[in-house]
Scaffold this active site. Structure first.
Site, mmCIF file in Angstrom:
data_model
loop_
_atom_site.group_PDB
_atom_site.id
_atom_site.type_symbol
_atom_site.label_atom_id
_atom_site.label_comp_id
_atom_site.label_asym_id
_atom_site.label_seq_id
_atom_site.Cartn_x
_atom_site.Cartn_y
_atom_site.Cartn_z
ATOM 1 N N LYS A 236 0.840 -1.198 0.000
ATOM 2 C CA LYS A 236 0.000 0.000 0.000
ATOM 3 C C LYS A 236 0.877 1.250 0.000
ATOM 4 O O LYS A 236 1.836 1.349 0.759
ATOM 5 C CB LYS A 236 -0.905 -0.003 1.229
ATOM 6 N N ARG B 107 -4.305 -9.606 10.513
ATOM 7 C CA ARG B 107 -3.302 -8.537 10.595
ATOM 8 C C ARG B 107 -3.483 -7.748 11.893
ATOM 9 O O ARG B 107 -2.504 -7.371 12.536
ATOM 10 C CB ARG B 107 -3.439 -7.638 9.368
ATOM 11 N N TYR C 17 -3.676 0.145 18.477
ATOM 12 C CA TYR C 17 -3.636 -1.210 19.023
ATOM 13 C C TYR C 17 -3.304 -1.206 20.519
ATOM 14 O O TYR C 17 -3.532 -2.206 21.204
ATOM 15 C CB TYR C 17 -2.625 -2.062 18.258
#
Length: 286
Positions: free
Chosen positions: A158, A227, A259
């Site tokens: 990406k 992921r 996260y």
């Protein structure tokens, strides 16, 4: 829309849009033309506005889907047709901030066990243990697996960026057993129909959903969940945020920082992610 499609495709290629962006933009403009049964270059902004309201209100599509449509229309009318700067008369919407839904380690165990073939299982293991996007895992080549440095090269991910991510000893062992069974030549996970072509993204997603259904897992979304699990479990294992940002290829550390909100207990920093699972090794098909 043949000529217009060609013009739009060429304009996107010149700007090095990713294949997925090109596909999404073309689909959005095609859907607009089909809705009115009129070539898109013959529509005015009032009808474009009405169509966007239809997507938002009547179809209740997600913010990201509507945002893709807006971006596609702005590009098509401004960059392809050369109209004056397009200012679509709809208020900007802030993207909702949501936290990823994770699978427990017990669920990951069941997921990998329930993959229907060694190839499918190793595909899912690689996605999780290397923290890959679905487009990245299907683009892996044998040459990308560097067993000397214990790294996996992710080519043109990406943002058209290359990066390296970790290759754990257990994943390397799994990949070697997989290679002995299937003998892929160029692509690590080739198409089952044509070994000279890579697996389609849709097929990889289907493999995940099939394993998830067989494992009786109802939480989470698509294969991208693996992921999310990778990043969170590395945080729980004590790896620093900057390193995880590099492994995942995040441009902004803010993306990685989210996260921190969903991690739980800390584990030993030298543990291999796959060693935390109890899924058995792959066996030759009967």
């Amino acid at each position: 829309m043949g000529t217009l499609r060609k013009q739009m495709t060429e304009a996107m290629k010149l700007r090095r849009f990713s294949p997925r962006t090109q596909q999404s933009y073309l689909a959005a403009v095609t859907a607009l033309a089909k809705y009115y049964r009129t070539p898109p270059d013959q529509l005015d902004f009032e009808r474009i506005k009405a169509y966007l309201l239809y997507l938002t209100v009547e179809r209740a599509l997600s913010w990201s889907t509507c945002n893709v449509a807006v971006s596609a229309f702005r590009f098509f009318y401004s960059e392809v047709l050369g109209w004056e700067k397009v200012s679509l008369p709809i208020p900007p919407r802030k993207k909702p901030k949501t936290l990823p839904v994770l699978l427990s380690r017990q669920e990951l165990d069941r997921l990998f066990v329930c993959a229907q073939s060694p190839k499918n299982r190793v595909l899912l293991l690689t996605t999780y243990a290397a923290g890959l996007r679905v487009s990245e895992v299907v683009n892996l080549k044998l040459a990308d697996i560097n067993s000397h440095r214990m790294m996996i090269r992710v080519e043109q991910a990406k943002g058209a960026k290359d990066r390296y991510t970790i290759l754990s000893p257990r994943l390397l062992a799994e990949l070697r057993r997989y290679w002995k069974l299937y003998r892929p030549t160029t692509w690590l996970f080739p198409s089952s129909r044509d070994p000279h072509r890579k697996m389609h993204i849709g097929r990889a997603q289907k493999i995940y959903y099939e394993a998830k259904r067989r494992a009786g897992i109802t939480r989470g979304h698509g294969i991208h969940t693996l992921r999310h699990c990778f990043a969170t479990h590395l945080l729980e294992a004590g790896l620093d945020v900057r390193t995880i940002q590099s492994l995942m290829g995040h441009t902004s550390i803010t993306t990685t920082m989210r996260y921190l909100q969903i991690r739980s207990q800390r584990l030993e920093s030298n543990q291999d992610l796959l060693d935390l699972l109890s899924a058995p090794e792959i066996k030759p098909p009967q």
